[in-house]
Design a protein around this motif. Sequence first.
Motif, PDB file in Angstrom:
ATOM      1  N   TRP A  56       0.819  -1.214   0.000  1.00 20.12           N
ATOM      2  CA  TRP A  56       0.000   0.000   0.000  1.00 20.12           C
ATOM      3  C   TRP A  56       0.858   1.271   0.000  1.00 20.12           C
ATOM      4  CZ3 TRP A  56      -4.221   1.870  -1.618  1.00 20.12           C
ATOM      5  CH2 TRP A  56      -4.694   3.090  -1.157  1.00 20.12           C
ATOM      6  N   SER A  72      -0.255   3.615  -2.862  1.00 24.04           N
ATOM      7  CA  SER A  72      -0.849   4.928  -2.543  1.00 24.04           C
ATOM      8  C   SER A  72      -0.052   6.044  -3.226  1.00 24.04           C
ATOM      9  CB  SER A  72      -0.897   5.149  -1.031  1.00 24.04           C
ATOM     10  OG  SER A  72       0.407   5.210  -0.498  1.00 24.04           O
ATOM     11  N   PHE A 109      -6.087   8.638   2.532  1.00 22.80           N
ATOM     12  CA  PHE A 109      -5.422   7.335   2.654  1.00 22.80           C
ATOM     13  C   PHE A 109      -5.138   6.966   4.108  1.00 22.80           C
ATOM     14  CE2 PHE A 109      -3.409   8.047  -1.793  1.00 22.80           C
ATOM     15  CZ  PHE A 109      -4.597   7.682  -2.379  1.00 22.80           C
ATOM     16  N   ARG A 137      -8.202   5.512   5.889  1.00 23.21           N
ATOM     17  CA  ARG A 137      -8.756   4.398   5.152  1.00 23.21           C
ATOM     18  C   ARG A 137      -9.168   3.270   6.096  1.00 23.21           C
ATOM     19  NH1 ARG A 137      -6.332   0.237   1.876  1.00 23.21           N
ATOM     20  NH2 ARG A 137      -4.495   0.316   3.204  1.00 23.21           N
TER      21      ARG A 137
END
Lengths: 257, 266
Positions: free
Chosen positions: B203, B207, B263, B266
């Motif tokens: 991630w 991201s 993000f 999240r």
Amino acid sequence: MSTPPPPKLEWRGVRKSFEDAHVLRGLDLSVAAGRSLVIIGASGQGKSVTIKTAAGLILPDAGEILYDGEIVDTADSRTRAALSGRLGMLFQSGALFDSLSIWENVAFRLINADGVARKTAKARAIEALARVRLGRQYADLYPSELSGGMQKRVGLARAVVSNPEIIFFDEPTTGLDPITAAAINDLIVQQVRDLGCTAVSITHDLASARTIGDEIAMLHDGRIVWRGQAADLDRSGDPYVDQFINGRSDGPIAAAF
Amino acid sequence: MDAAPLPAALTPFRAVGRAVLGLLIQVGSVVLFAARGVLAMLKPPWFFGQFVRQLQTIGYFSLPVVGLTAVFTGAALALNIYTGGGRFNAEQIMPQIVALGITRELGPVLAALMLAGRVSAAIAAEIGAMRATEQIDAMQTLSTDPFHYLIAPRLAAALVTLPLLTMTADIIGVAGGWFVATKALAFNPTVYVRNTWDFLQSWDVVSGLIKAAVFGFIVALMGCYHGLNATGGARGVGRATTHAVVSAAILIFAADYLLTSLFTHR
């Protein structure tokens, strides 16, 4: 008795302003199919705006533009795209794409809008260049490598290559010497005659207007103040036309500084 | 019609009102432009030749500047974190922090800023010059929509290439940190790489790449918007170029904060 055909191109009550400047103030003008109309007028009177509204480059604030009796300025985008395929335009500056070679400029519409294969498009572009008396040796050059007169000829070849029904000429001889200007005028007359198309030109150049125009219209203050046969220009009896063709500073038209 | 004269005390409010209205008009205009650009990307005709040319101009030719920025940033980041971390005996987590900083933040933001300077300006200047010399008008009279021919290929190419450039910047940036750490700070090369690899989560990279795609769109959008709306000849083209770079940079930072905020929640 049959109804006469509608004009090929018509401006009906067209108005256009830019902020506080009212450029077109209810313009009514029409051109019959196959005729060549030249619009003359002093600087800042709306000549460029007039042909740009007809070419779909500027939307009028009010009024209508009609091709063959069909309103085009408010038509949906698909109809307008189809109609724009019927016109060609020679720009004052030439407006050639400087990142493309000469033949790619001429073949731009054929390749990008009409879906013609590049090889066929190149052959047609070279043929169109020959019609404006530019040889094959110029096809792979770039616009910056040509003189102003040659660039105008390329622009003319680009305007006529797809056999348009209506051609607009925006100051076709501006910035050219008298001999090159006369050559461009002759080419315009020949191309318009060969294609049998309708032509609308704007110019300050009276020699050009007399050569390429069947009819001449005088635009002043956003309206047509006189219209007649090109041969009648010198005996129009109109004070605006008289002042303009004689180049006098005194008269109803104020000089634009 | 002229506005009625205002009492002197209210004049500042009128100025503020005008500024706010001007800003709202500008925002609306950019949003409509972006929507039209996206629509042109999704609807035929597609000009693949133009798209490929833009991939090369925006992506391939930007590799050197993005790579150099990344390598020096990674190296400087390593030194800073090592020095700062030393204050509380945390020097050994330097590889992880460098990797995290590069992939999540500095890789996409710096690559985007380099592109804003290089690509946004070039797009605005090119399209602005085309506007000034009536080439855009000519294109329209040749039955070719400038949004399809000029705008969509640039938006799509920037959208695709900035994540790829960012991925390259991530690798080069981490390599810059590795180089300084192993050559100047006596880190074990293998341990450095293993620590980085073990710590990073997918991630972290993804991201950053999502951010890069958004930034790429912004970079091309600002170049195209200011270029196509350039007025006033050469001076107008210069103004469009400046506005494209400045507005792209500001929007990149604003979007960076919004996306990071999104993000992290999240």
